[in-house]
Design a protein around this motif. Structure first.
Motif, PDB file in Angstrom:
ATOM      1  N   GLU A  71      -6.851   7.439   1.406  1.00  0.00           N
ATOM      2  CA  GLU A  71      -7.082   6.020   1.129  1.00  0.00           C
ATOM      3  C   GLU A  71      -6.013   5.149   1.773  1.00  0.00           C
ATOM      4  O   GLU A  71      -6.312   4.081   2.347  1.00  0.00           O
ATOM      5  CB  GLU A  71      -7.103   5.778  -0.384  1.00  0.00           C
ATOM      6  CG  GLU A  71      -8.327   6.386  -1.075  1.00  0.00           C
ATOM      7  CD  GLU A  71      -8.229   6.304  -2.579  1.00  0.00           C
ATOM      8  OE1 GLU A  71      -9.284   6.246  -3.241  1.00  0.00           O
ATOM      9  OE2 GLU A  71      -7.081   6.320  -3.104  1.00  0.00           O
ATOM     10  N   PHE A  72      -4.767   5.615   1.703  1.00  0.00           N
ATOM     11  CA  PHE A  72      -3.672   4.846   2.308  1.00  0.00           C
ATOM     12  C   PHE A  72      -3.855   4.742   3.817  1.00  0.00           C
ATOM     13  O   PHE A  72      -3.703   3.672   4.412  1.00  0.00           O
ATOM     14  CB  PHE A  72      -2.332   5.497   1.970  1.00  0.00           C
ATOM     15  CG  PHE A  72      -1.178   4.905   2.716  1.00  0.00           C
ATOM     16  CD1 PHE A  72      -0.767   3.606   2.477  1.00  0.00           C
ATOM     17  CD2 PHE A  72      -0.513   5.646   3.694  1.00  0.00           C
ATOM     18  CE1 PHE A  72       0.294   3.060   3.170  1.00  0.00           C
ATOM     19  CE2 PHE A  72       0.539   5.103   4.394  1.00  0.00           C
ATOM     20  CZ  PHE A  72       0.955   3.809   4.128  1.00  0.00           C
ATOM     21  N   LYS A 103      -6.795   2.295   4.663  1.00  0.00           N
ATOM     22  CA  LYS A 103      -6.447   0.891   4.447  1.00  0.00           C
ATOM     23  C   LYS A 103      -5.443   0.405   5.500  1.00  0.00           C
ATOM     24  O   LYS A 103      -5.535  -0.716   6.004  1.00  0.00           O
ATOM     25  CB  LYS A 103      -5.865   0.715   3.047  1.00  0.00           C
ATOM     26  CG  LYS A 103      -6.880   0.828   1.920  1.00  0.00           C
ATOM     27  CD  LYS A 103      -7.822  -0.374   1.931  1.00  0.00           C
ATOM     28  CE  LYS A 103      -8.767  -0.347   0.747  1.00  0.00           C
ATOM     29  NZ  LYS A 103      -9.709  -1.502   0.777  1.00  0.00           N
ATOM     30  N   LEU A 156      -2.770   5.598  -4.801  1.00  0.00           N
ATOM     31  CA  LEU A 156      -3.650   5.794  -3.647  1.00  0.00           C
ATOM     32  C   LEU A 156      -3.454   7.208  -3.099  1.00  0.00           C
ATOM     33  O   LEU A 156      -2.326   7.704  -3.024  1.00  0.00           O
ATOM     34  CB  LEU A 156      -3.356   4.778  -2.541  1.00  0.00           C
ATOM     35  CG  LEU A 156      -3.711   3.312  -2.812  1.00  0.00           C
ATOM     36  CD1 LEU A 156      -3.270   2.455  -1.637  1.00  0.00           C
ATOM     37  CD2 LEU A 156      -5.198   3.139  -3.068  1.00  0.00           C
ATOM     38  N   THR A 157      -4.569   7.825  -2.707  1.00  0.00           N
ATOM     39  CA  THR A 157      -4.454   9.119  -2.030  1.00  0.00           C
ATOM     40  C   THR A 157      -4.002   8.888  -0.589  1.00  0.00           C
ATOM     41  O   THR A 157      -4.046   7.758  -0.075  1.00  0.00           O
ATOM     42  CB  THR A 157      -5.802   9.857  -2.022  1.00  0.00           C
ATOM     43  OG1 THR A 157      -6.737   9.106  -1.245  1.00  0.00           O
ATOM     44  CG2 THR A 157      -6.345  10.030  -3.445  1.00  0.00           C
ATOM     45  N   SER A 158      -3.604   9.956   0.064  1.00  0.00           N
ATOM     46  CA  SER A 158      -3.170   9.849   1.466  1.00  0.00           C
ATOM     47  C   SER A 158      -4.301   9.351   2.346  1.00  0.00           C
ATOM     48  O   SER A 158      -4.092   8.553   3.265  1.00  0.00           O
ATOM     49  CB  SER A 158      -2.680  11.219   1.966  1.00  0.00           C
ATOM     50  OG  SER A 158      -1.543  11.641   1.248  1.00  0.00           O
ATOM     51  N   LEU A 216       0.820  -1.210   0.000  1.00  0.00           N
ATOM     52  CA  LEU A 216       0.000   0.000   0.000  1.00  0.00           C
ATOM     53  C   LEU A 216       0.855   1.261   0.000  1.00  0.00           C
ATOM     54  O   LEU A 216       0.533   2.261  -0.656  1.00  0.00           O
ATOM     55  CB  LEU A 216      -0.929   0.001   1.217  1.00  0.00           C
ATOM     56  CG  LEU A 216      -2.094  -0.998   1.205  1.00  0.00           C
ATOM     57  CD1 LEU A 216      -2.810  -0.990   2.551  1.00  0.00           C
ATOM     58  CD2 LEU A 216      -3.072  -0.678   0.090  1.00  0.00           C
ATOM     59  N   LEU A 240       2.057   1.920  -3.448  1.00  0.00           N
ATOM     60  CA  LEU A 240       0.986   2.488  -4.265  1.00  0.00           C
ATOM     61  C   LEU A 240       0.750   3.959  -3.929  1.00  0.00           C
ATOM     62  O   LEU A 240       0.502   4.786  -4.814  1.00  0.00           O
ATOM     63  CB  LEU A 240      -0.301   1.684  -4.072  1.00  0.00           C
ATOM     64  CG  LEU A 240      -0.291   0.234  -4.587  1.00  0.00           C
ATOM     65  CD1 LEU A 240      -1.577  -0.484  -4.185  1.00  0.00           C
ATOM     66  CD2 LEU A 240      -0.106   0.194  -6.102  1.00  0.00           C
ATOM     67  N   HIS A 241       0.838   4.278  -2.635  1.00  0.00           N
ATOM     68  CA  HIS A 241       0.684   5.675  -2.218  1.00  0.00           C
ATOM     69  C   HIS A 241       1.812   6.529  -2.750  1.00  0.00           C
ATOM     70  O   HIS A 241       1.610   7.670  -3.205  1.00  0.00           O
ATOM     71  CB  HIS A 241       0.616   5.756  -0.691  1.00  0.00           C
ATOM     72  CG  HIS A 241       0.559   7.161  -0.166  1.00  0.00           C
ATOM     73  ND1 HIS A 241       1.611   7.758   0.484  1.00  0.00           N
ATOM     74  CD2 HIS A 241      -0.430   8.097  -0.227  1.00  0.00           C
ATOM     75  CE1 HIS A 241       1.294   8.992   0.820  1.00  0.00           C
ATOM     76  NE2 HIS A 241       0.035   9.219   0.394  1.00  0.00           N
TER      77      HIS A 241
END
Length: 275
Positions: free
Chosen positions: A263-264, A267, A259-261, A250, A253-254
């Motif tokens: 979303e990270f 998760k 991924l936005t901050s 993750l 991906l961030h």
């Protein structure tokens, strides 16, 4: 009392052994003679019959008034101590006192006791040049906020320096008072009893405080405890290993912007909640 030299301490020990009393009893008489500039000795010590008085010329009073052996012991001790004091260059005694004391020549008897040969004894450590008389504490401490004396103990408190100097039997110990704001000093019951302080934290026994120096010699500061090296966290199970692997993916991906901050963070919190 001025600080005793090694030779002075040995002389006190010799007198104590010769007369069959403790060094503390001899120090009590020595202090009493110093207090009166050698004119007399008013004392209170259990080994010397409690409260008593001595004056040159043979006048001796002790608590046990019919104990002539004790009277002779006190008279002998005071006579010898006065003779030694009269020869000290740093002690001021009235005119004529020295010649009176020197008439007690070595080898004579004083009250049934053989008088020890006093010889030339350097009893006290000389005062440091430039210091006021009676300043027995280390010069670097400056001027005390308060001083006092109880029995054979003297003390001086230095608030700004956070130090308490205590003199006992000619030895000066300096204590670190830490964060204590001292408002009083007292001595526990009994001769030689430990000193206690009154501070904002209540009653504190002086002997529990850190010692900063003894007779001017600095004590080694204790080594600070070394914290154990922190070990990296090691997962305890395959499930935890898998969760941390997912968090790392993750994070990648961030980092790549997939991924936005928010979303990270969401998760990551979800995965960590499974631990």
């Amino acid at each position: 009392m001025p600080r005793l030299t090694d030779q002075g301490l040995q002389k006190i020990s010799d007198l104590a052994q010769h007369y069959g009393v403790s060094a503390d009893a001899v120090m009590t008489l020595l202090q009493a003679l110093l207090n009166s500039k050698g004119m007399m000795a008013q004392f209170d010590h259990r080994e010397l019959g409690g409260a008593g008085q001595w004056m040159p010329g043979g006048m001796t009073m002790v608590g046990d008034m019919f104990n002539h052996g004790l009277k002779a012991k006190v008279d002998g001790l005071c006579s010898e101590l006065s003779q030694i004091l009269a020869l000290q260059p740093f002690v001021s005694f009235p005119a004529g006192f020295q010649s009176q004391s020197q008439r007690q020549g070595g080898g004579q008897q004083e009250g049934g006791h053989d008088v020890l040969d006093t010889g030339s004894v350097s009893l006290f450590v000389p005062e440091t040049p430039g210091r006021a008389s009676g300043e027995w504490w280390p010069a670097e401490l400056g001027f005390p906020n308060g001083t006092g004396a109880q029995n054979q103990v003297r003390y001086a408190y230095f608030n700004q320096k956070r130090r308490l100097a205590v003199e006992l039997n000619g030895h000066v110990t300096v204590y670190d008072t830490l964060d204590h704001q001292i408002s009083g000093v007292s001595q526990r019951q009994g001769r030689g009893g430990s000193l206690t302080l009154t501070s904002q934290h209540g009653t504190v026994i002086v002997s529990t405080l850190p010692v900063a120096s003894v007779d001017g010699v600095q004590t080694k500061a204790p080594e600070p405890p070394v914290a154990p090296a922190s070990e990296p966290y090691r997962p305890d199970s395959a499930q935890e290993t898998d969760l941390f692997a997912k968090i790392e993916r993750l994070a990648e991906l961030h980092k790549k912007g997939i991924l936005t901050s928010e979303e990270f963070a969401a998760k990551k919190a979800e995965l960590l909640s499974r631990l």
